[in-house]
Every structure is written in C-alpha cells, then in structure tokens.
Design an enzyme around this catalytic site. Structure first.
Site, mmCIF file in Angstrom:
data_model
loop_
_atom_site.group_PDB
_atom_site.id
_atom_site.type_symbol
_atom_site.label_atom_id
_atom_site.label_comp_id
_atom_site.label_asym_id
_atom_site.label_seq_id
_atom_site.Cartn_x
_atom_site.Cartn_y
_atom_site.Cartn_z
ATOM 1 N N HIS A 192 0.861 -1.184 0.000
ATOM 2 C CA HIS A 192 0.000 0.000 0.000
ATOM 3 C C HIS A 192 0.895 1.231 0.000
ATOM 4 C CE1 HIS A 192 -3.654 2.363 0.822
ATOM 5 N NE2 HIS A 192 -2.854 3.120 1.553
ATOM 6 N N CYS A 193 0.827 1.998 -1.081
ATOM 7 C CA CYS A 193 1.681 3.176 -1.255
ATOM 8 C C CYS A 193 0.982 4.386 -0.642
ATOM 9 C CB CYS A 193 1.969 3.420 -2.735
ATOM 10 S SG CYS A 193 3.085 4.804 -3.041
ATOM 11 N N ARG A 194 1.593 4.971 0.374
ATOM 12 C CA ARG A 194 1.007 6.146 1.010
ATOM 13 C C ARG A 194 1.187 7.405 0.172
ATOM 14 N NH1 ARG A 194 3.932 5.791 6.713
ATOM 15 N NH2 ARG A 194 5.645 5.327 5.288
ATOM 16 N N ASN A 197 -1.669 6.976 -1.999
ATOM 17 C CA ASN A 197 -2.895 6.733 -1.236
ATOM 18 C C ASN A 197 -3.724 5.621 -1.868
ATOM 19 O OD1 ASN A 197 -4.627 7.103 0.904
ATOM 20 N ND2 ASN A 197 -5.729 8.805 -0.024
ATOM 21 N N ASN A 198 -3.027 4.614 -2.397
ATOM 22 C CA ASN A 198 -3.697 3.523 -3.090
ATOM 23 C C ASN A 198 -2.837 2.273 -2.977
ATOM 24 O OD1 ASN A 198 -5.635 2.210 -4.544
ATOM 25 N ND2 ASN A 198 -5.124 3.121 -6.517
#
Length: 596
Positions: A192-194, A197-198
């Site tokens: 999950h890439c902050r 945000n996805n």
C-alpha cells in the site's frame, strides 16, 4: 471501502508529493530553463523536461485513480454499498424525515425538499467531477491498456481453487491480500503506497513501475539543470543580473534567485535518493520473482526466530552478517552487546535486535511473562532495504509467504471452510475408551484438516481439604455395608462417553490414561487401595458395584459445591498439555478431568 487514491480523505504524504512535483515543475519553467544559456539550450531543456513531467503527472493520476481490487470485490456488498437487508433506506429516510413532525408540517416539508435538492445537486457535481477525471485520464488509460498483457484470471483460478475473504465476504484469487487501509482484497497485492494513497497490485504495478522510472529521470533532469544554472550564475554574475531583471522583473534580485534555484535543486536531490533506492528494490523483487508483501513477511519471520532463539542467528542472518564484514567482536558490539551486528543505517535500516538478557527470567513465571510480551508486542514496520533483499533467499521468502497464507484467518480456501466435522475421536478420561460419533462445541478443524480437541480441565488447589471427599466415600461405604478399609476414590465428573471399566465388578480400582489424555503421567497421583480393601472388594464385588453406582448422586452434588472454589483452566493444545502448570513438581496435584 476505498475504491481509489483520489477518494477522500487524502493522505498527508499524497498532498506533499503533489505539492512538491507542482513546485518543481513551476520552478523549472520559470527559474531553470530561461537561464541555461542560448535559445537552443533552452529549447533542448524544455523539450526533454516537458515529456517527462507530462508522463509523471499522467501516470500519477492514473495509478492513484485505478482500482486494483480483486474481481470478486466488485460484486461485494461493501463495494456496491448494499445494506445487509438488501433494501436501500434512502426513500424511507426521506419519508421518515418529512413526516416526523406534525405541528410545523409546512416548514419540515420545505426543509425535506431542500435536502433532496441538495443531495441531487451533490450527486450531479460528483458525476461531473468523475467524468472530468476520466477525460483527463483517458490518454493514460489508452496507453496502459495497449501495453498491458492478457488477463491471468483463468490461470489463477486453476491454482488450488478459489479462496474466501471473511471481511469482503466474496471469493478471491489465491494471491489476493486484504488491505486494512483500503478495506478490500487486492489482486496480487504488493504493498500500500502512502504517496499514492492507493494499493499496488496486479492491475497497476506496471504503471507504478513506469511512474517510478519517469520520476527518477525527471528529478535527475531537475537537479542537474539547477546545478548548471548555479555554476553559470557564479561565472557570469553581471550577465545574470541583467537577465533576471529582464525576465523576472526589476524587483527580483540575484540573491533570491540563487536561493530559489538552490532550494529546488537540493529538494530534487533529496527526493532522488529514496526513489532510486525504491527503484533498485523493485528491480531485485522482479528478478527474484517475489513481492514486497513476501519480503515483509520473511523479515518478520526472521525477527520472530531471533526472539525465540534467544540471540542465536538463523542461517540467513549469519549469511547476511558474513557479507557485511562486521563480526561480533567488532567495536560496534560494545555499544550493542545484545544485538546482531548490522551495517550502518544509511545502507541497512533494519536492525534485528534480540531479547535483552535482563528480560529473560530463569523461573517459569519469568518465561511465561516474556512469552506474553512477545505475543502482545505489535510487529514493527519493516523498512525497505535493497541490501537486505539482495541477501535473502527467494525460495525461503516464498515459503514464508505460503505459510503466512496458510495461517491466515481472513482469507481461507473454500474447501477449508466447507470441510464438515467428520471422523471419530477418542475420548480418554481415566481409562475410558469410548468414541464420540458427533462433534461438540469445543471441537474444531485446524489448518491441516485434522481434528482438534479443546478439553476443560479442573485443577484442585493444594490447600483444599480432603474432608468432603472422605465424607462422601464414608457415606457410600456405610450404605453398601462394605469394609471400612476402602480408601476414598478420586472424584470424577460423570461423562456420557465413559465405559464402565472404572465401575466394573472387579475390586481393583484401576486408573489408566490413553495417549490422548491431557494429563501427564508425572502429575497423576491416584489414591492407593489397601490390601484389606482389596480383599473386601474381591469378596463383595457385586455389592460394591451397586454401591458405586448409587454413589454417583452424592458425588455429583459434592462436585457442584466444590467446583465453585476450583479454578478452571482450558487446554487449547492438540491433546497434550502440561497439567501441573508451574508448580507441578512442587505440590502433588489432584486433577479432575472433565471432557465434553
């Protein structure tokens, strides 16, 4: 459930990423490109930078807007926003809200109409925004659809069947993972890439990798141009004063110009370092054929092995330490005596510290507290490190990820969920050999498909007097007119699955235990029977059997009174458990096994 990265609320890192790229792009066209020298140099710089920033912006929008969820999630109730009863309460809420008050009917009706109009206007605005977003992302979508290969859903369905997610309540593929941030299952979940945000999965991993490469080239172009402009500013100071006044205005001097160019150059250089590290990390992931999730699971497994081993390194850790060139006798060990030697944090950010010696206790109570601390301790976030990944074995990482999928309580195979409670299980309670033909509420099926029994065991405290037991046994002996030399039998809960071996006509009182009994041999101390009692029981076998059967009523009444003072302890093992606890070798235990 989050559908994409542009859905509110935004992550702070996402806002920072968008702001930084917009600031760098604005600074390049205003402060960088016009001051690179001749017109031909300006055109070359803009001709290289413009496609890069266009590609970065388009890929960023597309990666954040894409939905990497599993195909089964699109049919879930959470995704479709269907309530559990299957009815949409919108009309009912409007009706109840409009007809709630009787006195001011007109005013309430007016407010209800206004609310419905506001809701319809909001829906129209949201639909317009979504259509505008689709229009902006259509070139990127067309490019990505042309570059993407064929669908691999049929291949995944043929691998070990389908799985079921208890949170999404749908069937998903084998390599799907439920993201707790997005609250949905992602097909071939990577991480999950902050910054986006996805989630990154099968549907947007190629776009994410392309975004990484484009951003690296963009940042390199940014800070290299900035360094070139600063060098020209130092060499041609008088010419730059005239160019700044001509292109930026007379109010803008040389010092603010140098500050702006210097800050943007340093910012681009600082952003290049972690992005390049992430790029090499994913290159190694692709080469080894694993995902970021597999890497995190493998490192957490190694941390647990180090904590459980009490400071002994696993083979993989020893191999890593040998490659780093730092031995346990180095000067670094004087500052970190209880830790495994690692390279500096600049190259390897994770340190695998063992449990400090003072936390480990020799007594059994201390060991129990240490284990409880390890269980309650939350897993620390694993940091990305290409150095650690380069020294990991891909096969071991894949095995660790496979074991994590097997132990998962959220995503389970469909066959495991539909496995009925079948089979026979031996019930052993003081020599009984009966078998249960149906499952109870204390039985379950473990991950391997084998049956598991959870038994309830009652332990008598050491200070409990034996007078109630003696009174019950004396009363039973007086009723049967047998010899007074009989010792009191051990109190036992009557079970429907016991055989009559313990209550047979023979005078010898036998106490046996099968291999599945939860009582260990060293904790069983049955009361001995004297020789006089044995002779009397042999002469009066039939009468003693009748007396024992009549004795059960008194035993049950006495047991109900004694159970109120007895601490209960459950055994959740596979049939074996240390029944004595920590004080088993100090106080003779008097255990009563109660099975259901």
């Amino acid at each position: 459930m989050r559908k994409h990265g542009w859905q509110l609320p935004y992550h702070p890192l996402q806002v920072v990423a968008v702001a930084v790229f917009l600031a760098l792009g604005f600074a390049f066209y205003v402060f960088f490109a016009p001051f690179v020298g001749k017109k031909i140099h300006q055109y070359i710089a803009m001709g290289i930078y413009t496609p890069l920033i266009t590609c970065v912006v388009g890929l960023y929008i597309w990666c954040a807007a894409s939905d990497p969820a599993d195909r089964g999630v699109f049919r879930s109730k959470k995704y479709l926003k269907i309530p559990e009863n299957g009815k949409f309460p919108l009309a009912k809420d409007i009706k109840d809200g409009c007809g709630s008050a009787t006195g001011g009917a007109k005013s309430h009706d007016g407010t209800c109409v206004e609310d419905t109009e506001n809701g319809s206007n909001k829906k129209l605005e949201s639909s317009e925004r979504s259509s505008l977003l689709r229009l902006l992302c259509s070139p990127c979508a067309l490019l990505c659809s042309c570059c993407s290969g064929k669908d691999e859903s049929s291949e995944q369905m043929s691998e070990d069947g389908m799985f079921y997610c208890s949170l999404c309540e749908v069937e998903v593929f084998k390599y799907s993972k439920h993201c707790r941030v997005c609250d949905k299952c992602v097909d071939r979940f990577d991480h999950h890439c902050r910054w986006l945000n996805n989630c990154i999965g099968k549907r947007n991993y190629r776009k994410f990798f392309s975004l990484m490469v484009s951003a690296i080239f963009l940042l390199i172009m940014q800070w290299s141009t900035g360094i070139f402009v600063l060098v020209l500013c130092l060499l041609r100071r008088n010419q730059f004063n005239a160019d700044i006044a001509l292109k930026l205005g007379s109010s803008f001097s040389l010092i603010p110009f140098v500050i702006v160019v210097g800050v943007c150059t340093v910012l681009a250089m600082l952003a290049t370092l972690p992005l390049a590290q992430l790029f090499f990390f994913h290159i190694l992931l692709i080469k080894k054929g694993i995902s970021t999730y597999d890497y995190i699971v493998a490192l957490r497994e190694q941390e647990q092995e180090l904590e459980a081993g009490g400071g002994q390194q696993s083979p993989q850790m020893s191999m890593i330490s040998s490659f780093t060139g730092l031995s346990s006798a180095s000067s670094f060990n004087t500052f970190h005596r209880g830790a495994w030697c690692t390279p500096p944090r600049l190259f390897l950010e994770d340190q695998f510290d063992v449990v400090p010696p003072e936390n480990a206790s020799v007594s059994s109570y201390g060991k129990k507290s240490v284990v409880e601390e390890r269980v309650k301790k939350k897993p620390q976030p694993v940091k990305i490190s290409p150095w650690t990944l380069a020294r990991l074995n891909a096969e071991e990482v894949s095995k660790a990820a496979a074991e994590a999928r097997k132990k998962s309580k959220i995503i389970q195979p469909v066959a495991r969920r539909e496995n009925p409670f079948v089979g026979l299980e031996a019930s052993s309670s003081f020599g009984s050999s009966g078998r249960r033909m149906f499952p109870t509420k204390y039985e379950g099926v473990n991950n391997n498909g084998k049956q598991r029994r959870q038994s309830k065991r009652i332990r008598l405290p050491a200070e409990l007097p034996l007078e109630p037991l003696m009174n019950v046994q004396t009363k039973a002996a007086m009723e049967t007119s047998t010899s007074s030399g009989l010792a009191p039998l051990q109190l036992e809960a009557r079970s429907a699955f016991q055989t009559s071996r313990a209550m047979s006509g023979s005078g010898n009182v036998m106490v046996t235990s099968s291999p599945e009994s939860s009582l260990d041999s060293h904790d069983i101390h049955p009361f001995r029977v004297s020789s006089e009692a044995e002779d009397a029981a042999q002469l009066n076998g039939f009468s003693s059997a009748v007396g024992l059967m009549g004795q059960q009523r008194g035993q049950q009444q006495q047991q109900q009174l004694s159970m109120m003072m007895m601490p209960l302890s459950r055994s959740t093992s596979d049939g074996y458990d240390a029944s004595g606890g920590e004080d088993s070798d100090q106080v003779p235990s008097r255990n009563i096994h109660k099975s259901r």
